[in-house]
Design an enzyme around this catalytic site. Sequence first.
Site, PDB file in Angstrom:
ATOM      1  N   HIS A 136       0.835  -1.208   0.000  1.00 39.07           N
ATOM      2  CA  HIS A 136       0.000   0.000   0.000  1.00 39.07           C
ATOM      3  C   HIS A 136       0.869   1.258   0.000  1.00 39.07           C
ATOM      4  O   HIS A 136       0.633   2.197  -0.766  1.00 39.07           O
ATOM      5  CB  HIS A 136      -0.937   0.029   1.214  1.00 39.07           C
ATOM      6  CG  HIS A 136      -1.522   1.397   1.444  1.00 39.07           C
ATOM      7  ND1 HIS A 136      -2.626   1.853   0.760  1.00 39.07           N
ATOM      8  CD2 HIS A 136      -1.118   2.423   2.231  1.00 39.07           C
ATOM      9  CE1 HIS A 136      -2.875   3.105   1.128  1.00 39.07           C
ATOM     10  NE2 HIS A 136      -1.980   3.483   2.020  1.00 39.07           N
ATOM     11  N   HIS A 141       1.270   5.381  -2.582  1.00 34.79           N
ATOM     12  CA  HIS A 141       1.697   6.749  -2.268  1.00 34.79           C
ATOM     13  C   HIS A 141       2.887   7.270  -3.065  1.00 34.79           C
ATOM     14  O   HIS A 141       2.992   8.469  -3.306  1.00 34.79           O
ATOM     15  CB  HIS A 141       2.059   6.861  -0.778  1.00 34.79           C
ATOM     16  CG  HIS A 141       0.875   6.795   0.141  1.00 34.79           C
ATOM     17  ND1 HIS A 141       0.020   7.857   0.315  1.00 34.79           N
ATOM     18  CD2 HIS A 141       0.387   5.791   0.915  1.00 34.79           C
ATOM     19  CE1 HIS A 141      -0.942   7.523   1.177  1.00 34.79           C
ATOM     20  NE2 HIS A 141      -0.746   6.266   1.559  1.00 34.79           N
ATOM     21  N   GLU A 182      -5.707   9.743   0.533  1.00 31.51           N
ATOM     22  CA  GLU A 182      -6.086   8.323   0.514  1.00 31.51           C
ATOM     23  C   GLU A 182      -7.231   7.995  -0.456  1.00 31.51           C
ATOM     24  O   GLU A 182      -7.239   6.922  -1.055  1.00 31.51           O
ATOM     25  CB  GLU A 182      -6.473   7.851   1.918  1.00 31.51           C
ATOM     26  CG  GLU A 182      -5.318   7.843   2.925  1.00 31.51           C
ATOM     27  CD  GLU A 182      -4.237   6.794   2.649  1.00 31.51           C
ATOM     28  OE1 GLU A 182      -4.401   5.958   1.742  1.00 31.51           O
ATOM     29  OE2 GLU A 182      -3.208   6.842   3.349  1.00 31.51           O
ATOM     30  N   SER A 201      -4.600   1.357  -4.422  1.00 34.82           N
ATOM     31  CA  SER A 201      -4.021   0.077  -3.986  1.00 34.82           C
ATOM     32  C   SER A 201      -5.086  -0.931  -3.581  1.00 34.82           C
ATOM     33  O   SER A 201      -4.754  -2.008  -3.102  1.00 34.82           O
ATOM     34  CB  SER A 201      -3.043   0.313  -2.824  1.00 34.82           C
ATOM     35  OG  SER A 201      -3.729   0.756  -1.671  1.00 34.82           O
TER      36      SER A 201
HETATM   37 FE    FE Z   1      -1.957   5.323   3.041  1.00 29.13          FE
END
Ligand code: FE
Length: 291
Positions: A136, A141, A182, A201
Amino acid sequence: MPVAPVTYGASERPPRGSYEEARDDYTCDQHWERYTPLEHATYARLLARQIKQAPGQACDEFIASVDKLGPSDRIPRFDAISTALRQATGWEVVAVPGLIPEHAFFSLLAERRFPVTTWLRLPEEFDYIVEPDVFHDLYGHVPLLFDPVFADYMQAFGRGGLKAHGLQALEYLARLYWYTVEFGLISTPHGLRVYGAGVLSSVGEIHYALTSPKPQRLAFDLKRVLLTPYKIDHYQSSYFVVDSFDQLFAATAPDFAPLYAELNGQARLPNDAMLGGERSYPPNISNPRPN
Ligand code: FE
Ligand code: PHE
């Protein structure tokens, strides 16, 4: 009596959630040599499954940089990513043992250091994990940290987090983080695309966020976001849509201190219903979901 420090050899590591090897700023070494062949293979399977979902769903800035994570058949080495990232935007990634306290997290962002969890989910957690893991953190990110505007947004977020910490306003900033970093969506001439790491993700939510008729997709509005609570155990009921990262950066640039004072005591807004005057972006025309 002092306790002898535990040492770990290659392919051994402290249990998940153990911080005994972390430094004072919560960073640690990645210890790439400790990953097992099964972990490299699990990462490669996660990456292959998710990257198939990127075309037509992930934003252009993500697609432009996802290859910079390195070879796709193993867990990347953080120092190799940092070398590329430093050249591109002056960011680097640092290893952490897992979730870290907010103050430590924001301090790292303010220094353009992005904390990445070292451990990988187990094969039986393939579809869903409750805490961020290395997949993730890297896949979700890091590609956007190669984008100059998003890179500056993340550093501004770190500085803003330290400030909010002192003002007892972290609740508001947590919502902004959730609905942008997010779970953010971006509007493009080709339709909506995802830039939020939690959606990028996720095996199921990326398609859901863009094409399901269920959630509402609201134009990004700072106060609306700061007052909208979120759910952590379910696909989102609301997503917020920006037109560009420049818009996001500009909208969040002003000093939040007066805003926090104004919002304190104001009622929370619904995350599953529109307010008067709000409208939802239509979902993208559903493409058959790739398998
Ligand atoms: Fe995160
Ligand atoms: N402008 C915000 C403040 O003064 C900081 C911030 C920037 C927070 C970008 C989040 C994202 O607190």
